[in-house]
Structures are given as C-alpha cells and as structure tokens.
Design an enzyme around this catalytic site. Structure first.
Site, PDB file in Angstrom:
ATOM      1  NE  ARG A 169     -82.654  11.013  34.522  1.00  9.32           N
ATOM      2  CZ  ARG A 169     -81.969   9.957  34.075  1.00  9.32           C
ATOM      3  NH1 ARG A 169     -81.555   9.925  32.832  1.00  9.32           N
ATOM      4  NH2 ARG A 169     -81.701   8.940  34.874  1.00  9.32           N
ATOM      5  NE  ARG A 207     -79.077   8.263  30.398  1.00  5.08           N
ATOM      6  CZ  ARG A 207     -80.303   8.156  29.950  1.00  5.08           C
ATOM      7  NH1 ARG A 207     -80.602   8.528  28.717  1.00  5.08           N
ATOM      8  NH2 ARG A 207     -81.253   7.677  30.711  1.00  5.08           N
ATOM      9  CB  CYS A 257     -64.822  -3.599  17.947  1.00  3.92           C
ATOM     10  SG  CYS A 257     -63.645  -2.641  17.005  1.00  3.92           S
ATOM     11  CD  GLU A 258     -68.525  -4.256  23.116  1.00  8.22           C
ATOM     12  OE1 GLU A 258     -69.540  -4.972  23.201  1.00  8.22           O
ATOM     13  OE2 GLU A 258     -67.573  -4.327  23.885  1.00  8.22           O
TER      14      GLU A 258
END
Ligand code: LLP
Length: 432
Positions: A291, A327, A360-361
C-alpha cells in the site's frame, strides 16, 4: 470537509480549474479512455519505492513489493527495473513478476494455502524464499523438493501476537488470525524443519497487518522475533534474514503514518542494539510494502450518471461501483473525492451526497455524506485508489473491469485495456 487542494499525492495538482496527475490532464484521460478508469502516477510510485531504498541504504536488505496491492505488469516492471524484489501469494503473481523481469532470487512466497502445483512452480524457478505458514506446509514443501530434486529455502512466518491497531479484517498478527505459527510453536517447527530433507532454513518472517499508522506495533513484533532468533541460535539454527513484512499505512483522510524511513531506522536501531549485545551479525533485512508504494499513486476516475433527491438523502449515482473499488463496501474505508473540473462557479448548490454505484446492493457505495457541487456528467477522482483497488475488482453484475492508465511527466499510456463483454462471456458454455 478537507480542502480539495490538500492532495494526498504530490503528483496531483490543479491547473486552470482542472486536476492534473503527474502532469497529465485527468479530464482528457476520462475522455480518451472512458470511465471508470484507474490512473497511476509513475513518479509517485518511484518516489515511494526510493524512500524504502534510502531507508535501507546502509544495510543488506531487499524491498519485496507486495504484488497483491497492485499487480499491473507495467508497475511491476517499473519496480523490478528499480531493483525491487517481490512478495507473491500465488502462482499467478509468480508468473506476473517473472513476466515483468523479476530476479527469482528476490522473490518471497507468502500465503497460508500454497498448493502443490504452486510450490512446484516456485521450486522450478528457484525463488528466494518460501514464507512457510504451518508445519503441514513445511512437510509438503520438503516432499515436493525431494521429488523434484531441488532445495527449498525457507523462513517460518511467526505470529507475534501484537495488535497492529488497524481494521480487524486487515490485522494479521494476532493469535486469533489464521496467519503464521504461534511464537510457542515456532521453535519446535524450526527443529522439525532442520530435520526434513531438501529444506534450507534461511529466515524468520512476520507480518502483523496492514494500514498500520504507528511504529510501536512493529517494534513489539521485532522484539519478539529477536527473542526467537536467540532461541534458535541456542539450538544451532542460524537465521540469515529477518523479514518484517509490510503494512505501513498511508493517508486516506487525516491519518499521519510514520514514513518508511522513520519506521525502518527505528527497527534497524533495535536490531543493532540486539546484535551488539549478543555479538551476532546483523541479519539481512526484507520488507514487503504494498500500500505505501502504490496507494496514493492511484486515482479512480468515474462519471456522475444521475443525481437523485430522495426525502432524506441525496445520491450521486456514478459509473464506478463496488466491483471496481471494493474497499468502502468491505471495510467502510474512506477515499477522498474531488471533482476533476472545478471552476468554482457551478450553478448547482453544494449538497451532501452519498456517492453510490449502479450495483444492486445497498453496500454499493463509494463515499458517504460528501459535500460537493455535482451535476450529471461531472468527472470525479476517487483518491488513494492505487492499492487494493484494481486487484480486488470483480465482474459482479457482469460489469467489465476498468481500464488502467499509467502517467508520467505529462505522458500517458494505457497499461490495461478495459475488459469487454466478450472477454467476460468467452469462458462460458451453454450446452452440455
Ligand atoms: N506481506 C504480507 C504477507 C501481506 O499479507 C500483506 C498484505 C503485505 C505484505 C502488504 O501489506 P501492505 O504494505 O500493503 O499493507 N485488502 C486490504 C489490505 C489487505 C492486506 C493483505 N496483506 C485493503 O484494501 O485495505
């Protein structure tokens, strides 16, 4: 809300109302390559990697970039050319780094579930070290090395049971985590390794978590690992290298993580004290940053499709979604967002938007309660998206994965084409 000019990367700047990254106009990128698109700054990556190189300059050390953070071949090739080694976790990552020109001697293979095929492939390429995570894995590696008449260089990943004080899903060095072997088991497993054929013990390894913003957990882990090295020495096992993993955090919002130099100089100081007190040679050092090399070197560009004013909430529905950047949905993580073109005279009033994708969430959100002037068609840059963005992308909702563009001092290159619907369907068959 933070000022949009307070950027997380030195390579981001605003010129004539438009956001530039490493000298390239991001509006142009969105127009040339479409959205959603990941954009990475070559200079940011190079500078972050150099910070690590400088930190270890006076020591025998290898920086093994953690490929899982961002595995685009162009980035791997850049890092390889700068002398980076690689921390891999699969055969796929092994093939990638070899394709990018990696030196096999600088490859370490981490991961709790290496398959026989993966071990065999890694042995064939004579990688630098297997970071072994269990007694069972040790036995499997020994058997395969015997069969293939090769020697596996190994290091045991120990779990020092320290709290990295990070999100529970990215903390790995606690007893309850699945990673490594406990400190209490480590000696016995090393003694077992010393007896097994075709293994050569070369190191000790630990990795305590990710997005760590303090030095103390590293020092705690180091002290425990040095204790183990002492114990091993008493039993005639000499450790040549010490792999302290990765995990250093970046600024997403207002975090102030220490620099690689700060952490590494502190760790080296501790190791020197230990080496002097015990009259032992300094071990070679390995770090596995992911990262902190690429996180703030990447942005995800997305276009606003619709604004939607419900009774209690205002939404900006954008063309990137959780399948592109997982994330926020997975860790509720914060990514700053800024408009690419901002003339300060927008006709719309600023509003508090939830920035959501088309999937669709309800979990498909990228940012919550963001104060922005937005209109349909605007391009938003989602910042700090260079690490664990594209590598965690999926095809959920049969959405092709985004394109990737590398920018450097005013020039741009497409380093991964946008997936097509044909790409997505071609592996599937309808008939029996
Ligand atoms: N070495 C090992 C053995 C690791 O497991 C990891 C990351 C690293 C090195 C690199 O850690 P870094 O320097 O990138 O923190 N998907 C999560 C992060 C998962 C990290 C997994 N292991 C996220 O998006 O925050």
């Amino acid at each position: 809300m933070k000022s949009s000019q307070n950027f997380v990367s030195k390579q981001l700047s605003r010129q004539n109302n438009t956001l530039f990254f490493d000298g390239v106009n991001l509006q142009e990128i969105a127009e040339n390559f479409g959205t959603p698109v990941y954009v990475y700054s070559a200079n940011h990556i190079a500078q972050s990697f150099k910070q690590y190189q400088n930190a270890v300059a006076n020591h025998q050390a290898t920086i093994c970039y953690a490929v899982k953070a961002n595995s685009n071949l162009a980035i791997l090739q850049m890092l390889s050319a700068m002398g980076s080694g690689f921390d891999i976790v699969s055969a796929g990552e092994l093939i990638r780094v070899l394709e990018a020109g990696a030196d096999p001697a600088k490859i370490v293979f981490s991961g709790v579930g290496k398959s026989s095929a993966e071990i065999k492939l890694a042995l064939q390429h004579n990688i630098g070290c297997f970071n072994v995570e269990s007694a069972a894995e040790l036995e499997r590696i020994s058997k395969i090395a015997q069969k293939t008449n090769s020697t596996a260089h190994i290091s045991l990943r120990v779990n020092p049971d320290v709290d990295a004080q990070t999100h529970p899903y990215i903390s790995t060095g606690l007893k309850e985590n699945k990673f490594g072997v406990t400190m209490d088991q480590a000696l016995a497993i090393y003694l077992q390794a010393a007896q097994l054929p075709n293994l050569e013990i070369i190191g000790v390894d630990c990795h305590i978590g990710s997005q760590i913003t303090q030095t103390a957990p590293y020092v705690d882990a180091l002290n425990r690992v040095l204790g183990l090295i002492d114990q091993l020495h008493k039993h005639g096992i000499e450790i040549k290298h010490l792999d302290l993993g990765g995990g250093l955090g970046i600024r997403y919002q207002d975090e102030t993580p220490p620099s690689p130099e700060d952490v590494i100089s502190m760790l080296i100081h501790q190791i020197e004290l230990w080496a002097n007190a015990n009259q032992r040679p300094m071990p070679k050092l390995i770090f596995e940053p992911g990262r902190s090399i690429v996180g703030n070197a990447g942005v995800l560009l997305t276009r606003v499709e619709y604004l939607k004013y419900n009774e209690d909430k205002t939404f900006a529905i954008v063309d990137a979604a959780m399948n592109d950047l997982m994330r926020p949905a997975m860790y509720e993580s914060f990514h700053d967002m800024v408009k690419v073109y901002e003339d300060g005279q927008s006709s719309s009033n600023p509003n508090t938007f939830d920035i959501v994708g088309p999937i669709c969430e309800s979990g498909d959100w990228l940012g919550k309660n963001r104060q922005l002037h937005l209109e349909s068609g605007d391009i938003l840059a989602i910042l700090s998206a260079g690490a664990y963005g594209m590598t965690m992308a999926s095809n959920y909702n049969t959405r092709p994965r985004a394109a990737e563009v590398l920018v450097k001092e005013g020039s741009m290159r497409l380093v991964r084409k946008r997936e097509t619907l044909d790409d997505l369907l071609q592996a599937e068959r309808i008939s029996l």
